[in-house]
Structures are given as C-alpha cells and as structure tokens.
Design a protein around this motif. Structure first.
Motif, mmCIF file in Angstrom:
data_model
loop_
_atom_site.group_PDB
_atom_site.id
_atom_site.type_symbol
_atom_site.label_atom_id
_atom_site.label_comp_id
_atom_site.label_asym_id
_atom_site.label_seq_id
_atom_site.Cartn_x
_atom_site.Cartn_y
_atom_site.Cartn_z
ATOM 1 N N PRO A 280 34.199 32.388 36.286
ATOM 2 C CA PRO A 280 33.143 32.512 35.122
ATOM 3 C C PRO A 280 31.920 33.359 35.723
ATOM 4 O O PRO A 280 30.913 32.777 35.853
ATOM 5 C CB PRO A 280 33.040 31.008 34.958
ATOM 6 C CG PRO A 280 33.022 30.506 36.118
ATOM 7 C CD PRO A 280 34.204 31.139 37.092
ATOM 8 N N GLY B 231 31.398 36.385 34.494
ATOM 9 C CA GLY B 231 30.932 37.754 33.538
ATOM 10 C C GLY B 231 32.115 37.549 32.483
ATOM 11 O O GLY B 231 32.883 36.508 32.440
ATOM 12 N N PRO B 232 31.996 38.616 31.399
ATOM 13 C CA PRO B 232 32.770 38.351 30.197
ATOM 14 C C PRO B 232 34.368 38.864 30.712
ATOM 15 O O PRO B 232 34.685 39.552 31.574
ATOM 16 C CB PRO B 232 32.272 39.371 29.303
ATOM 17 C CG PRO B 232 31.830 40.406 30.312
ATOM 18 C CD PRO B 232 31.153 39.907 31.559
ATOM 19 N N TRP C 205 29.434 31.380 30.839
ATOM 20 C CA TRP C 205 30.613 32.373 31.142
ATOM 21 C C TRP C 205 31.818 31.734 30.978
ATOM 22 O O TRP C 205 32.740 32.012 30.431
ATOM 23 C CB TRP C 205 30.682 33.203 32.473
ATOM 24 C CG TRP C 205 29.667 34.386 32.629
ATOM 25 C CD1 TRP C 205 28.854 34.269 33.499
ATOM 26 C CD2 TRP C 205 29.224 35.421 31.604
ATOM 27 N NE1 TRP C 205 27.914 35.552 33.126
ATOM 28 C CE2 TRP C 205 28.196 36.183 31.985
ATOM 29 C CE3 TRP C 205 29.909 35.718 30.361
ATOM 30 C CZ2 TRP C 205 27.805 37.417 31.533
ATOM 31 C CZ3 TRP C 205 29.345 37.003 29.503
ATOM 32 C CH2 TRP C 205 28.495 37.658 30.307
ATOM 33 N N GLN D 187 32.239 30.998 27.228
ATOM 34 C CA GLN D 187 32.906 32.133 26.707
ATOM 35 C C GLN D 187 34.124 32.362 26.975
ATOM 36 O O GLN D 187 35.123 32.835 26.129
ATOM 37 C CB GLN D 187 31.953 33.430 27.229
ATOM 38 C CG GLN D 187 32.548 34.800 26.540
ATOM 39 C CD GLN D 187 31.786 34.816 25.321
ATOM 40 O OE1 GLN D 187 30.627 35.038 24.940
ATOM 41 N NE2 GLN D 187 32.903 35.233 24.402
ATOM 42 N N LYS E 1 34.619 43.414 35.793
ATOM 43 C CA LYS E 1 33.658 42.624 34.791
ATOM 44 C C LYS E 1 32.724 43.214 34.254
ATOM 45 O O LYS E 1 32.032 42.968 33.227
ATOM 46 C CB LYS E 1 33.461 41.406 35.489
ATOM 47 C CG LYS E 1 34.636 40.360 35.833
ATOM 48 C CD LYS E 1 34.071 39.053 35.119
ATOM 49 C CE LYS E 1 35.111 37.921 35.139
ATOM 50 N NZ LYS E 1 35.887 37.203 36.386
ATOM 51 N N ASP F 80 30.922 45.956 30.532
ATOM 52 C CA ASP F 80 31.189 44.974 29.342
ATOM 53 C C ASP F 80 31.428 45.708 28.101
ATOM 54 O O ASP F 80 31.743 45.148 26.850
ATOM 55 C CB ASP F 80 29.374 44.950 29.153
ATOM 56 C CG ASP F 80 28.911 43.704 30.037
ATOM 57 O OD1 ASP F 80 29.717 43.384 30.971
ATOM 58 O OD2 ASP F 80 27.901 43.026 29.895
#
Ligand code: GLU
Length: 308
Positions: free
Chosen positions: A18, A20-21, A60, A63, A281, A284
């Motif tokens: 977790p 980053g997206p 993160w 998400q 990662k 974005d």
C-alpha cells in the motif's frame, strides 16, 4: 485405509504494497489470479505487504481494497498483513542465524559502489535479482572472526544471507529432475519461462550474491517475508508479473533452507505503456482510480490488460 492422494486445494493470492495507487499492471495480476482461483474452484487470498512502514499508508490500503472490489475481486478470508507477522520473521531469522547462514552488514550504498568501483570507473558490475551483486565486504569483518551464531543476533544492522554456504547446504535438498546435477527446480507455468532454473551451485551463488534478508529499518525483507507468508497462507500457486521471475530463484532456495513447500509459479507478461515501458506505482496517469473516475467499467479494464 483410502489410497486416494489427498488433494490440496488450489490457493493463490494477490500481494500489493500500500505505497501508491494500483495501476493496470496490478489489475492484470489481481484479475488473472482471481480468475485462475475461481476456474480451479480454489481460494483467492489478499496479503497487504506493508513491511515498509515509512512508505505504506492506510489511505493507499483503503484505496486498493476499493479498487479490487470495484473490479469484482473478493477474497476468501481476512487479508494477511505483513506488519502483523514480525514474530514469524524473527523466528526464521533466529533459525538462519543459529545455522551461521547470516552475518551483519554496515555497508552503505556508497560503500558498495566504492567497493565495486562502479559506476564511475566503468567496471562491469554483475547484476543479480536485487541489483548489483554485493562484493562481500562485511562477510569476514563482523563477529570477530568467530561463527556469528556465538553472539546474539543484532537488531540494528542489515543481515545478509551467506549465499555460498546457503547453496552448499542446499546440496541435499534440491529437487532436481536431472540426476547428479545441482539445480533449483520449480514448476513454472507462465508464458515467458517454461521450465526451471538450472545452474551450478557456484554460479548460482555468484550471480545473486549475499542478499539482505533483514533490513535494519524493517527487521525483515521482501524475500524472507514473501516465502514465509506464502507458506503460512497455504499458497499452492503464485501468480505474479514476470519482473519477479528472477527473484524466484531466491525464494525457492529460502523455501528449501526453511523447510517450506515450493508453490507452482506463474509469471505473467507485464502491462506496458505506449513506449513499451513497464508501469510503475508512480505512473499515476495509469491508476485504476483515474480510469474509474473517467467512467471506465471493470470490463474496459479487462480489455485493456488483455483478459477479456
Ligand atoms: N508486493 C509485491 C509487489 O507489489 C508483490 C510480491 C509478490 O507477488 O511476490 O510488487
């Protein structure tokens, strides 16, 4: 007594960090492992790889869970969280330490570059799965020339695996289909690398070097945690991107050293951008959340990653 073999249920996992997206590459791994688990009537598990407590963030994690649910992915038990598993990692490190397979290391990145004479002087440095092969500077330096197991395991230094010894020790535990040859055998079902890793013990150790098994700041490492966690979660099939194929030869050795089963591996091709570069990662622009916000459907994502 029944002579029917006991069948182990197909069990796989998705193991994001977790930090980053999630992007299209993660979607590809997660969807593929989820599809394969369902096609086999097996189990699909989630593992949160959060040993890097500086970079891991609860937002993160929230998400990524939302993204996975949106994709239609559901897991069959509570997610495992690596930050809850520190005692298991410490026990394994104690075992390896008492077997004299670890030594402390105080080298900085700069010390290593200097020792390798690279890159400034243009000397070819051999690259292992973890980057430049460690030159072994600290191997003899610590523990006062005595076996390290005679002193307590330090908690404030990196611990490196003495790879040549580890490969020697693995002499008797290799599952080699070629009689009399040293080799690390594992089953690979991915498209790019059918077969297994075969090599001599010496070239194996020299090509990987003494990797860090416990980082000073984490108290563990990706390699150690992943093999212990796959075993603890009963993973029979590891499905992940081919960027981790080279790391698998480390994982198989650690499984043999720690008496853990070796799962079947499937390394899938990576999703690349228009320039052919693999996604990271930090890209974005390729984040799943962004596609969602722009109105894409899970079916669109499947199409984009070639899984429809
Ligand atoms: N946590 C790793 C990643 O996000 C995946 C580890 C694995 O699948 O073995 O790249």
């Amino acid at each position: 007594m029944a002579c029917r073999p006991e069948l182990t249920r197909f069990t796989t996992r998705f193991a994001p960090s977790p930090t980053g997206p999630l992007h299209l590459g993660h979607a590809c791994s997660a969807l593929l492992s989820h599809d394969m688990a369902r096609a086999h009537g097996g189990r699909f598990l989630l593992r949160i790889e959060d040993i890097d407590q500086n970079r891991s963030k609860p937002e993160w994690e929230r998400q990524l869970i939302a993204d996975l649910h949106w994709l239609g992915i559901h897991w069959d038990s509570e997610p495992m969280r690596q930050s809850d598993r520190m005692p298991a990692y410490a026990t394994a490190l104690d075992d390896l330490w008492s077997g004299n397979l670890l030594y402390p290391c105080t080298c900085t990145r700069r010390d290593i570059d200097l020792a390798l004479g690279a890159p400034q002087e243009g000397v070819a440095v051999s690259e292992g799965p973890d980057g430049p092969v460690y030159p072994g500077t600290c191997r003899e330096r610590h523990c006062g020339g005595l076996p390290c197991s005679m002193s307590p395991r330090p908690k404030d230094m990196h611990l490196r695996l003495a790879m040549a010894q580890a490969a020697m020790l693995c002499d008797h535990c290799v599952l080699s289909p070629r009689q009399g040859e040293w080799g690390l055998w594992f089953t690979e079902t991915g498209p790019a690398h059918a077969g297994a890793v075969f090599t001599s013990r010496e070239s194996y150790a020299a090509g990987i070097g003494d990797i860090i098994l416990a980082r000073r700041d984490f108290g563990t490492s990706y390699h150690l945690s992943v093999v212990l966690d796959d075993a603890a979660q009963g993973i029979t099939h590891v499905i992940r991107g081919e960027d981790l194929f080279e790391a698998t030869r480390i994982h198989v050795l650690l499984q043999r050293l720690l008496g853990l089963p070796t799962p079947v591996y499937h390394h899938h091709r990576l999703v690349r951008d228009d320039q052919g570069k693999r996604l990271a990662k930090r890209d974005d622009a390729r984040a799943l959340a962004k596609y969602r916000a722009e109105g894409a459907t899970p079916a669109d994502i499947r199409r984009m990653v070639g899984l429809s």
